[in-house]
Design a protein around this motif. Sequence first.
Motif, PDB file in Angstrom:
ATOM      1  N   LEU A  23       0.856  -1.187   0.000  1.00 16.95           N
ATOM      2  CA  LEU A  23       0.000   0.000   0.000  1.00 16.95           C
ATOM      3  C   LEU A  23       0.891   1.235   0.000  1.00 16.95           C
ATOM      4  O   LEU A  23       1.708   1.421   0.895  1.00 16.95           O
ATOM      5  CB  LEU A  23      -0.920   0.001   1.227  1.00 16.95           C
ATOM      6  CG  LEU A  23      -2.020   1.069   1.253  1.00 16.95           C
ATOM      7  CD1 LEU A  23      -3.196   0.621   2.127  1.00 16.95           C
ATOM      8  CD2 LEU A  23      -1.514   2.425   1.772  1.00 16.95           C
ATOM      9  N   PHE A  24       0.743   2.071  -1.039  1.00 12.83           N
ATOM     10  CA  PHE A  24       1.558   3.273  -1.199  1.00 12.83           C
ATOM     11  C   PHE A  24       0.861   4.487  -0.585  1.00 12.83           C
ATOM     12  O   PHE A  24      -0.334   4.715  -0.823  1.00 12.83           O
ATOM     13  CB  PHE A  24       1.825   3.546  -2.675  1.00 12.83           C
ATOM     14  CG  PHE A  24       2.761   2.563  -3.321  1.00 12.83           C
ATOM     15  CD1 PHE A  24       4.140   2.731  -3.216  1.00 12.83           C
ATOM     16  CD2 PHE A  24       2.287   1.471  -4.038  1.00 12.83           C
ATOM     17  CE1 PHE A  24       5.023   1.836  -3.819  1.00 12.83           C
ATOM     18  CE2 PHE A  24       3.155   0.563  -4.641  1.00 12.83           C
ATOM     19  CZ  PHE A  24       4.527   0.749  -4.529  1.00 12.83           C
ATOM     20  N   VAL A  25       1.618   5.267   0.176  1.00 10.43           N
ATOM     21  CA  VAL A  25       1.102   6.494   0.795  1.00 10.43           C
ATOM     22  C   VAL A  25       1.877   7.679   0.222  1.00 10.43           C
ATOM     23  O   VAL A  25       3.095   7.792   0.432  1.00 10.43           O
ATOM     24  CB  VAL A  25       1.247   6.454   2.322  1.00 10.43           C
ATOM     25  CG1 VAL A  25       0.586   7.691   2.940  1.00 10.43           C
ATOM     26  CG2 VAL A  25       0.618   5.183   2.894  1.00 10.43           C
ATOM     27  N   HIS A  26       1.176   8.542  -0.498  1.00 10.64           N
ATOM     28  CA  HIS A  26       1.805   9.664  -1.207  1.00 10.64           C
ATOM     29  C   HIS A  26       2.323  10.749  -0.262  1.00 10.64           C
ATOM     30  O   HIS A  26       1.976  10.806   0.916  1.00 10.64           O
ATOM     31  CB  HIS A  26       0.805  10.280  -2.190  1.00 10.64           C
ATOM     32  CG  HIS A  26      -0.419  10.830  -1.517  1.00 10.64           C
ATOM     33  ND1 HIS A  26      -0.426  12.028  -0.850  1.00 10.64           N
ATOM     34  CD2 HIS A  26      -1.688  10.337  -1.409  1.00 10.64           C
ATOM     35  CE1 HIS A  26      -1.637  12.265  -0.372  1.00 10.64           C
ATOM     36  NE2 HIS A  26      -2.413  11.247  -0.675  1.00 10.64           N
ATOM     37  N   GLY A  27       3.133  11.642  -0.836  1.00  7.71           N
ATOM     38  CA  GLY A  27       3.644  12.797  -0.106  1.00  7.71           C
ATOM     39  C   GLY A  27       2.777  14.024  -0.308  1.00  7.71           C
ATOM     40  O   GLY A  27       1.636  13.933  -0.783  1.00  7.71           O
ATOM     41  N   SER A  28       3.339  15.193  -0.002  1.00  5.96           N
ATOM     42  CA  SER A  28       2.537  16.421   0.039  1.00  5.96           C
ATOM     43  C   SER A  28       2.045  16.881  -1.325  1.00  5.96           C
ATOM     44  O   SER A  28       1.052  17.608  -1.414  1.00  5.96           O
ATOM     45  CB  SER A  28       3.354  17.546   0.685  1.00  5.96           C
ATOM     46  OG  SER A  28       4.525  17.808  -0.063  1.00  5.96           O
ATOM     47  N   PHE A  46       2.295  -8.433  -7.154  1.00  7.26           N
ATOM     48  CA  PHE A  46       1.795  -7.968  -5.862  1.00  7.26           C
ATOM     49  C   PHE A  46       0.401  -7.354  -5.985  1.00  7.26           C
ATOM     50  O   PHE A  46       0.002  -6.911  -7.065  1.00  7.26           O
ATOM     51  CB  PHE A  46       2.737  -6.914  -5.269  1.00  7.26           C
ATOM     52  CG  PHE A  46       4.165  -7.359  -5.162  1.00  7.26           C
ATOM     53  CD1 PHE A  46       4.575  -8.214  -4.148  1.00  7.26           C
ATOM     54  CD2 PHE A  46       5.116  -6.927  -6.080  1.00  7.26           C
ATOM     55  CE1 PHE A  46       5.889  -8.635  -4.043  1.00  7.26           C
ATOM     56  CE2 PHE A  46       6.445  -7.329  -5.989  1.00  7.26           C
ATOM     57  CZ  PHE A  46       6.821  -8.189  -4.965  1.00  7.26           C
ATOM     58  N   THR A  47      -0.305  -7.313  -4.872  1.00  7.87           N
ATOM     59  CA  THR A  47      -1.506  -6.496  -4.769  1.00  7.87           C
ATOM     60  C   THR A  47      -1.044  -5.075  -4.487  1.00  7.87           C
ATOM     61  O   THR A  47      -0.407  -4.819  -3.455  1.00  7.87           O
ATOM     62  CB  THR A  47      -2.419  -6.976  -3.629  1.00  7.87           C
ATOM     63  OG1 THR A  47      -2.890  -8.297  -3.928  1.00  7.87           O
ATOM     64  CG2 THR A  47      -3.611  -6.040  -3.452  1.00  7.87           C
ATOM     65  N   VAL A  48      -1.319  -4.159  -5.394  1.00  7.50           N
ATOM     66  CA  VAL A  48      -0.883  -2.767  -5.261  1.00  7.50           C
ATOM     67  C   VAL A  48      -2.087  -1.902  -4.896  1.00  7.50           C
ATOM     68  O   VAL A  48      -3.070  -1.846  -5.637  1.00  7.50           O
ATOM     69  CB  VAL A  48      -0.243  -2.256  -6.566  1.00  7.50           C
ATOM     70  CG1 VAL A  48       0.149  -0.787  -6.425  1.00  7.50           C
ATOM     71  CG2 VAL A  48       0.985  -3.094  -6.918  1.00  7.50           C
ATOM     72  N   VAL A  49      -2.012  -1.249  -3.755  1.00  4.38           N
ATOM     73  CA  VAL A  49      -3.091  -0.380  -3.292  1.00  4.38           C
ATOM     74  C   VAL A  49      -2.565   1.041  -3.219  1.00  4.38           C
ATOM     75  O   VAL A  49      -1.496   1.291  -2.645  1.00  4.38           O
ATOM     76  CB  VAL A  49      -3.603  -0.829  -1.907  1.00  4.38           C
ATOM     77  CG1 VAL A  49      -4.743   0.084  -1.442  1.00  4.38           C
ATOM     78  CG2 VAL A  49      -4.071  -2.281  -1.949  1.00  4.38           C
TER      79      VAL A  49
END
Length: 261
Positions: A23-28, A46-49
């Motif tokens: 699970l990717f969490v973006h920046g500003s 992979f499962t990409v969220v």
Amino acid sequence: MPYADSDGTSIYYERHGSGPAILFVHGSGGHHAAWWQQAAALRDEFTVVTVDLRGFGKSDSSMPEFDGQDFPGDVVAVLEAEDLTDAMLVGQSIGSVAALRAGLLRPDRVSSVVLGHSLGGISHPELKELAAADRAEAVKLPVIDRLLTRQFQTDRADLTFLFQQMGTFNVAKMQDLRNLDTNGPSLAEIRESGVKVAFLAGEKDAVLSVKTVTRAHELVEGSHLEIVPGAPHSMYWETPEAYNAAVARLRRTLTATKEAA
């Protein structure tokens, strides 16, 4: 187009592929679409969220102000909506702070957290001093030079332009994320959680130096370290092949570590 409920706030996210979850969490300056080069490359294994934190992208942005302390809950809401376990959270820059906090909130769903170009808001006096020194040098540069190399800006004016346009889809701004660092987790809290931590950074990161990241790795017991040669702060955008390879390697390595334990 799924949405997760984060204490009454609608959080947009997407799920692609199958396999162990990342699970990717973006920046500003990002949102879910900033990960286009990762989703396409990693979804076969992979499962990409991907997720939009509140105030970003297609998530609810109607609130009069934003509190960065709410962002970890947005990540947790997506984990719960998709019933993910053994997920690896990958943060970018200040998004890593939200990722680490989310992982510590729900270690039953998160097995590892990759702190991309960030110390994850870890509370430690030495790290705070080192990061402040790096920041003092970074602010001397134009914002775009902190994030992408000048060579890339020259060679790929098109992708540089698109990179700058990404932020125009967001209502929340950098200042809305800054208080995420308040009351950050201690080294003991990370250790006791059982969540594996990895540091992922670029050799040419103008925001956070290799020296600082290496010291953080030394202090976080059992952590992993990946320094990518020649890569800048926004490695996921400028050098996606190297970035994707590092993320995939960490997902496989941290999974293997967990199974061995």
